[in-house]
Design a protein around this motif. Structure first.
Motif, PDB file in Angstrom:
ATOM      1  N   GLY A  73       0.797  -1.228   0.000  1.00  0.00           N
ATOM      2  CA  GLY A  73       0.000   0.000   0.000  1.00  0.00           C
ATOM      3  C   GLY A  73       0.828   1.276   0.000  1.00  0.00           C
ATOM      4  N   LYS A 284      -9.309  -2.866  -8.989  1.00  0.00           N
ATOM      5  CA  LYS A 284      -8.238  -1.936  -9.334  1.00  0.00           C
ATOM      6  C   LYS A 284      -7.552  -1.485  -8.051  1.00  0.00           C
ATOM      7  N   CYS A 289      -0.235  -2.446  -4.084  1.00  0.00           N
ATOM      8  CA  CYS A 289      -1.285  -2.881  -3.155  1.00  0.00           C
ATOM      9  C   CYS A 289      -1.588  -4.373  -3.296  1.00  0.00           C
ATOM     10  N   SER A 291      -4.153  -5.753  -1.841  1.00  0.00           N
ATOM     11  CA  SER A 291      -5.570  -5.949  -1.494  1.00  0.00           C
ATOM     12  C   SER A 291      -6.431  -4.881  -2.166  1.00  0.00           C
ATOM     13  N   PRO A 292      -6.485  -4.903  -3.502  1.00  0.00           N
ATOM     14  CA  PRO A 292      -7.109  -3.783  -4.237  1.00  0.00           C
ATOM     15  C   PRO A 292      -8.572  -3.543  -3.875  1.00  0.00           C
ATOM     16  N   GLY A 294     -10.263  -0.829  -5.084  1.00  0.00           N
ATOM     17  CA  GLY A 294     -10.930  -0.101  -6.165  1.00  0.00           C
ATOM     18  C   GLY A 294     -11.771  -1.058  -7.000  1.00  0.00           C
ATOM     19  N   CYS A 490      -0.999   3.220   2.682  1.00  0.00           N
ATOM     20  CA  CYS A 490      -2.419   3.029   2.948  1.00  0.00           C
ATOM     21  C   CYS A 490      -2.597   2.430   4.342  1.00  0.00           C
TER      22      CYS A 490
HETATM   23 FE1  SF4 Z   1      -5.081  -0.803  -1.865  1.00  0.00          FE
HETATM   24 FE2  SF4 Z   1      -7.407   0.437  -1.646  1.00  0.00          FE
HETATM   25 FE3  SF4 Z   1      -5.411   1.101  -0.046  1.00  0.00          FE
HETATM   26 FE4  SF4 Z   1      -5.306   1.756  -2.650  1.00  0.00          FE
HETATM   27  S1  SF4 Z   1      -6.770   2.557  -1.124  1.00  0.00           S
HETATM   28  S2  SF4 Z   1      -3.642   0.872  -1.407  1.00  0.00           S
HETATM   29  S3  SF4 Z   1      -6.320  -0.025  -3.560  1.00  0.00           S
HETATM   30  S4  SF4 Z   1      -6.464  -0.875  -0.112  1.00  0.00           S
END
Ligand code: SF4
Length: 608
Positions: A73, A284, A289, A291-292, A294, A490
């Motif tokens: 992240g 997405k 990341c 663990s997407p 999006g 993240c």
């Molecule tokens: Fe992953 Fe969602 Fe965090 Fe972006 S906001 S790094 S896609 S968990």
């Protein structure tokens, strides 16, 4: 300096001068990066009393030591400025790939200063840095401009761009990136538009120095492995933040019809499960990341696509407007993004206007002929565009945000302008969630959820309890959670996958070569929190506890739907929450850090 690009890039838009300076080592040690850098430079360099929409305001874009690194992240950056919406501090976190590219261009911080005499975009390709003419891009929507610039320079170039909302100085305009990631809140896009900067195009190929490569490799792999092995990964990846929609509806926290209710009779139509089945075409993620969250969606009815909607947008442009149709909510999301508007504030403003209309305070003469009833999706689509272009009486009014709009209209509409410090409350109804209510009241940008998300704690401890443990939880979260923004990564792997936060420490130490513990990092977080508070104190002449009060709706009106159990109904209880909070923070009865607190945090000299 290990873990850093090493450079601060200053762009004076008034005279076109571009300069670089080394990232100061002491500032990196004290403030680490991200929003820490943001408040440091804002406090130090933007003079007291600066007009947010004047040349002396700055837009500070900062990465952190995790940005662009092999850290689960590690793709976040912070956009910090004096907010045109609130008049106080604003920062907005943005995911995607922008911060990684900044680091690869050798840049830790970009500071935009002054106002350009004509529309420009900033082009950065390693050491080639130019301000280029954007008159051909001005007036175009965000997605069109991103596409055009990517087409011109190549997919490996990262683009951050404003839409018409930023150009037209809507006070809550956002900055778009990667066709679906936003620096959303507080009007950062308004300031970029005010500076006449349509976009930043960025590409870098440099390496980032690391203190101990072998340990870095092992520690970051351990962090990734923990994410990949996490029990909740499959569900999180399937639904992203929308996983929480049905839960919020169940517990009465789903904002419904301008927060007058906490559960929505058409809720199932906008749950994450419905969205996944009906419109999601792929997942997405941001840079690095595992663990997407999006979700990329296709709206068949409109033949359009969008990244989203995520939970906040579903709440604010869905249930809060009485819209129980996931395709329509996603299309409203696409319009807000493309016009460059913060979808949370946009939803808050439209909901307030709908309530004005339904109560007869507005007639069609005030709404430019729109039948502004809750649930009227065509009116919502039309109004989003009107706001972006400040078109008509209502578009111009709502472009100011609910606090200013209600002050203009009067007639008691201030009571249902759901905001704190001038920022529209994000998507948790807090009639019966006192910890979450306090989180909104004391958040350092206005009513935003991301500093301290405490609604599950309310359920655990007792929803109406006004007790020191709850307050202590908020204080701890406010010191701790924003540190992910400081580090440039993240927080959702920790929040949603339950990753042990200790796994981040060896990665940070191996990258920077500086010994750290979470206790140290929380102390930095506490220092940043207090400095930010002092920014409000410095900029707002009458700053006091009044600025921490929520909409009275939450303690004077029972929610129309959803549970009414556990609501605090006394103004005294709201004040008591603040009393306990101020005491725990070491602030006086007006919510101002005491001299002793500032001294303990070694802030006295900085704020003098
Ligand atoms: Fe992953 Fe969602 Fe965090 Fe972006 S906001 S790094 S896609 S968990």
């Amino acid at each position: 300096m290990n873990g850093y690009g090493g450079t601060i890039l200053r762009v004076d838009l008034t005279d076109g001068n571009i300069s670089k300076q080394p990232t100061p080592g002491q500032v990196s040690r004290d403030f680490i990066g991200g929003r820490g850098f943001g408040i440091h430079f804002l406090f130090k360099e933007v003079p007291k009393g600066t007009d947010p929409l004047g040349p002396a305001n700055k837009l500070i874009i900062s990465s952190g030591p995790f940005s662009g690194m092999m850290v689960a992240g590690g793709g976040k950056c912070s956009w910090t400025t004096k907010s045109p919406l609130t008049g106080g501090y604003a920062d907005a976190s943005m995911g995607g790939h922008f911060s990684a590219e900044m680091k690869y261009a050798g840049i830790d911080v970009i500071i935009l200063e002054g106002i350009s005499p004509k529309p420009v975009y900033l082009f950065i390709d390693d050491n080639k840095i130019q301000l280029l003419d954007a008159s051909g891009l001005w007036g175009k929507t965000a997605f069109d401009v991103e596409k055009e610039l990517k087409h011109k320079y190549g997919e490996e170039y990262q683009v951050a761009v404003i839409g018409p909302g930023g150009e037209n100085q809507v006070l809550y305009a956002c900055i778009n990136h990667d066709y679906g990631r936003q620096a959303g809140r507080g009007g950062v896009g308004t300031v970029m538009g005010n500076k006449k900067v349509k976009a930043i195009v960025l590409h870098g190929t440099k390496s980032v120095p690391v203190a101990d490569v072998e340990t870095y490799r092992k520690a970051s792999l351990a962090l990734y492995k923990a994410c990949k092995d996490a029990e909740g990964l499959a569900e999180w990846t399937r639904y992203g933040t929308t996983v929480v929609t049905s839960w919020c509806d169940e517990v009465g926290a789903l904002p419904t019809r301008n927060f007058s209710a906490g559960s929505f009779e058409q809720g199932p139509n906008i749950y994450g499960q419905t969205m996944r089945k009906e419109i999601v075409i792929t997942d997405k993620g941001c840079f690095g990341c595992p663990s997407p969250c999006g979700k990329y969606s296709y709206m068949k009815r409109y033949n359009t696509q969008v990244e989203g909607p995520e939970y906040e947008t579903i709440g604010m442009l869905g249930s809060n407007l009485g819209i129980g149709d996931i395709q329509a909510v996603a299309e409203a999301n696409r319009l807000a993004d493309n016009y460059g508007l913060d979808s949370i504030s946009t939803g808050g403003c439209i909901a307030w206007a709908m309530e004005c209309y339904e109560k007869g305070i507005f007639t069609k003469a005030d709404t430019d002929g729109l039948e502004l009833k809750f649930g009227n999706i065509d009116a919502v689509f039309a109004l989003i565009k009107k706001i972006a272009y400040r078109e008509g009486k209502l578009g111009a009014l709502l472009a100011l945000g609910t606090k200013r709009a209600a002050a203009q209209v009067g007639k008691g509409t201030e009571k249902f302008a759901i905001q704190v410090k001038g920022m529209e409350q994000s998507a948790y109804a807090t009639h019966n969630a006192t910890a979450m209510l306090l989180a909104y009241m004391t958040c350092d940008v206005g009513a935003h959820h991301n500093r301290s998300w405490a609604i599950t704690y309310d359920l655990q401890v007792g929803r109406d309890k006004v007790v020191p443990e709850k307050v202590a939880r908020i204080v701890w979260l406010q010191n701790f959670r924003p540190m992910f923004d400081v580090l440039g990564s993240c927080r959702l792997q920790w929040v949603e996958l339950g990753i042990d936060r200790e796994l981040y420490i060896p990665v940070l130490e191996a990258i920077t070569g500086v010994k750290r513990s979470w206790q140290d990092l929380e102390a930095v977080g506490n220092r940043i929190w207090n400095l930010t508070r002092m920014y409000w104190v410095r900029e707002i002449a009458d700053f006091s506890r009044e600025w921490d009060l929520p909409s009275p709706r939450f303690y004077t009106e029972p929610p129309k739907t959803g549970t009414t159990a556990g609501q605090i109904t006394k103004y005294e209880d709201v004040q008591k929450l603040l009393d306990i909070y101020y005491e725990q923070r070491g602030w006086d009865e007006n919510g101002i850090p005491t001299q002793q607190t500032l001294e303990t945090l070694n802030l006295s000299a900085l704020v003098a």
